[in-house]
Design a protein around this motif. Structure first.
Motif, PDB file in Angstrom:
ATOM      1  N   THR A  22     -70.238 -12.537 -30.922  1.00 36.05           N
ATOM      2  CA  THR A  22     -70.971 -12.538 -32.189  1.00 36.05           C
ATOM      3  C   THR A  22     -70.623 -13.766 -33.027  1.00 36.05           C
ATOM      4  OG1 THR A  22     -69.290 -11.086 -33.135  1.00 36.05           O
ATOM      5  CG2 THR A  22     -71.289 -10.050 -32.331  1.00 36.05           C
ATOM      6  N   GLU A  23     -69.357 -14.183 -33.025  1.00 38.64           N
ATOM      7  CA  GLU A  23     -68.953 -15.382 -33.766  1.00 38.64           C
ATOM      8  C   GLU A  23     -69.595 -16.635 -33.151  1.00 38.64           C
ATOM      9  OE1 GLU A  23     -66.999 -17.834 -36.523  1.00 38.64           O
ATOM     10  OE2 GLU A  23     -67.333 -15.669 -36.494  1.00 38.64           O
ATOM     11  N   PHE A  24     -69.610 -16.711 -31.824  1.00 34.81           N
ATOM     12  CA  PHE A  24     -70.245 -17.833 -31.134  1.00 34.81           C
ATOM     13  C   PHE A  24     -71.732 -17.894 -31.479  1.00 34.81           C
ATOM     14  CE2 PHE A  24     -72.629 -19.511 -27.525  1.00 34.81           C
ATOM     15  CZ  PHE A  24     -72.003 -20.727 -27.315  1.00 34.81           C
ATOM     16  N   SER A  25     -72.388 -16.745 -31.476  1.00 35.61           N
ATOM     17  CA  SER A  25     -73.822 -16.686 -31.783  1.00 35.61           C
ATOM     18  C   SER A  25     -74.104 -17.148 -33.204  1.00 35.61           C
ATOM     19  CB  SER A  25     -74.341 -15.263 -31.594  1.00 35.61           C
ATOM     20  OG  SER A  25     -74.173 -14.852 -30.270  1.00 35.61           O
ATOM     21  N   ARG A  26     -73.244 -16.755 -34.129  1.00 34.15           N
ATOM     22  CA  ARG A  26     -73.418 -17.158 -35.518  1.00 34.15           C
ATOM     23  C   ARG A  26     -73.218 -18.662 -35.675  1.00 34.15           C
ATOM     24  NH1 ARG A  26     -70.412 -18.261 -39.765  1.00 34.15           N
ATOM     25  NH2 ARG A  26     -68.462 -17.796 -38.736  1.00 34.15           N
ATOM     26  N   ARG A  27     -72.169 -19.196 -35.063  1.00 30.26           N
ATOM     27  CA  ARG A  27     -71.880 -20.633 -35.191  1.00 30.26           C
ATOM     28  C   ARG A  27     -72.944 -21.506 -34.543  1.00 30.26           C
ATOM     29  NH1 ARG A  27     -65.560 -22.160 -34.730  1.00 30.26           N
ATOM     30  NH2 ARG A  27     -64.819 -20.701 -36.327  1.00 30.26           N
ATOM     31  N   GLU A  84     -80.891 -13.222 -28.120  1.00 30.09           N
ATOM     32  CA  GLU A  84     -79.976 -13.976 -27.257  1.00 30.09           C
ATOM     33  C   GLU A  84     -78.550 -13.439 -27.395  1.00 30.09           C
ATOM     34  OE1 GLU A  84     -78.636 -16.713 -24.456  1.00 30.09           O
ATOM     35  OE2 GLU A  84     -80.586 -15.866 -24.882  1.00 30.09           O
ATOM     36  N   GLU A  85     -78.167 -13.094 -28.610  1.00 35.01           N
ATOM     37  CA  GLU A  85     -76.837 -12.513 -28.822  1.00 35.01           C
ATOM     38  C   GLU A  85     -76.704 -11.193 -28.059  1.00 35.01           C
ATOM     39  OE1 GLU A  85     -74.033 -10.735 -32.391  1.00 35.01           O
ATOM     40  OE2 GLU A  85     -75.796 -11.915 -32.909  1.00 35.01           O
ATOM     41  N   LYS A  86     -77.738 -10.360 -28.098  1.00 40.76           N
ATOM     42  CA  LYS A  86     -77.717  -9.093 -27.364  1.00 40.76           C
ATOM     43  C   LYS A  86     -77.594  -9.326 -25.864  1.00 40.76           C
ATOM     44  CE  LYS A  86     -80.349  -6.344 -30.657  1.00 40.76           C
ATOM     45  NZ  LYS A  86     -81.609  -5.629 -30.902  1.00 40.76           N
ATOM     46  N   ARG A  87     -78.304 -10.350 -25.368  1.00 42.80           N
ATOM     47  CA  ARG A  87     -78.235 -10.668 -23.932  1.00 42.80           C
ATOM     48  C   ARG A  87     -76.820 -11.076 -23.535  1.00 42.80           C
ATOM     49  NH1 ARG A  87     -78.496 -14.602 -20.163  1.00 42.80           N
ATOM     50  NH2 ARG A  87     -78.336 -16.275 -21.669  1.00 42.80           N
ATOM     51  N   LEU A  88     -76.189 -11.910 -24.366  1.00 45.89           N
ATOM     52  CA  LEU A  88     -74.818 -12.347 -24.075  1.00 45.89           C
ATOM     53  C   LEU A  88     -73.831 -11.183 -24.171  1.00 45.89           C
ATOM     54  CD1 LEU A  88     -74.754 -15.782 -25.946  1.00 45.89           C
ATOM     55  CD2 LEU A  88     -74.798 -15.407 -23.476  1.00 45.89           C
ATOM     56  N   LEU A  89     -74.059 -10.286 -25.115  1.00 44.48           N
ATOM     57  CA  LEU A  89     -73.192  -9.110 -25.224  1.00 44.48           C
ATOM     58  C   LEU A  89     -73.312  -8.214 -24.000  1.00 44.48           C
ATOM     59  CD1 LEU A  89     -73.648  -8.236 -28.990  1.00 44.48           C
ATOM     60  CD2 LEU A  89     -71.492  -8.806 -27.861  1.00 44.48           C
ATOM     61  N   GLU A 101     -67.972 -20.063 -20.468  1.00 40.22           N
ATOM     62  CA  GLU A 101     -68.997 -19.102 -20.062  1.00 40.22           C
ATOM     63  C   GLU A 101     -70.124 -19.030 -21.088  1.00 40.22           C
ATOM     64  OE1 GLU A 101     -66.358 -15.832 -17.607  1.00 40.22           O
ATOM     65  OE2 GLU A 101     -66.440 -15.710 -19.790  1.00 40.22           O
ATOM     66  N   LEU A 102     -69.767 -19.004 -22.361  1.00 41.61           N
ATOM     67  CA  LEU A 102     -70.778 -18.908 -23.409  1.00 41.61           C
ATOM     68  C   LEU A 102     -71.653 -20.149 -23.462  1.00 41.61           C
ATOM     69  CD1 LEU A 102     -68.597 -17.246 -26.151  1.00 41.61           C
ATOM     70  CD2 LEU A 102     -70.538 -16.213 -24.965  1.00 41.61           C
ATOM     71  N   GLN A 130     -78.856 -19.770 -24.326  1.00 44.21           N
ATOM     72  CA  GLN A 130     -80.154 -20.434 -24.245  1.00 44.21           C
ATOM     73  C   GLN A 130     -80.740 -20.523 -25.640  1.00 44.21           C
ATOM     74  OE1 GLN A 130     -82.375 -17.956 -21.625  1.00 44.21           O
ATOM     75  NE2 GLN A 130     -81.197 -18.531 -19.829  1.00 44.21           N
ATOM     76  N   ARG A 131     -81.110 -21.720 -26.037  1.00 43.71           N
ATOM     77  CA  ARG A 131     -81.755 -21.922 -27.335  1.00 43.71           C
ATOM     78  C   ARG A 131     -83.079 -22.626 -27.121  1.00 43.71           C
ATOM     79  NH1 ARG A 131     -78.217 -24.796 -31.709  1.00 43.71           N
ATOM     80  NH2 ARG A 131     -80.219 -24.761 -32.721  1.00 43.71           N
TER      81      ARG A 131
END
Length: 66
Positions: A26-31, A38-43, A54-55, A60-61
């Motif tokens: 979640t911190e990576f997604s915010r930054r 995309e955050e849900k997919r990574l989670l 890995e992140l 993907q953006r």
């Protein structure tokens, strides 16, 4: 064709440490200003925490300049 890189073969200890940094998804997604989908997919893929390597490899953006 892709190949496996053994992080133990990397000579620079600082680079080795940066590859192994563990981040909150979640911190990576915010930054990195990732969308909520995309955050849900990574989670789903990694759980709550993953290494920086890995992140960065899996995030993907969409292009924003068009």
């Amino acid at each position: 064709m892709s190949t496996h890189i053994d992080v133990n073969q990397i000579n620079d200890d600082r680079q080795n440490d940066r590859l192994r940094e563990v981040w909150s998804v979640t911190e990576f997604s915010r930054r990195h200003r990732l969308e909520q989908d995309e955050e849900k997919r990574l989670l789903k893929l990694f759980g709550s925490f993953a290494t920086k390597q890995e992140l960065l490899s899996n995030a993907q953006r969409p292009c924003r300049f068009r």
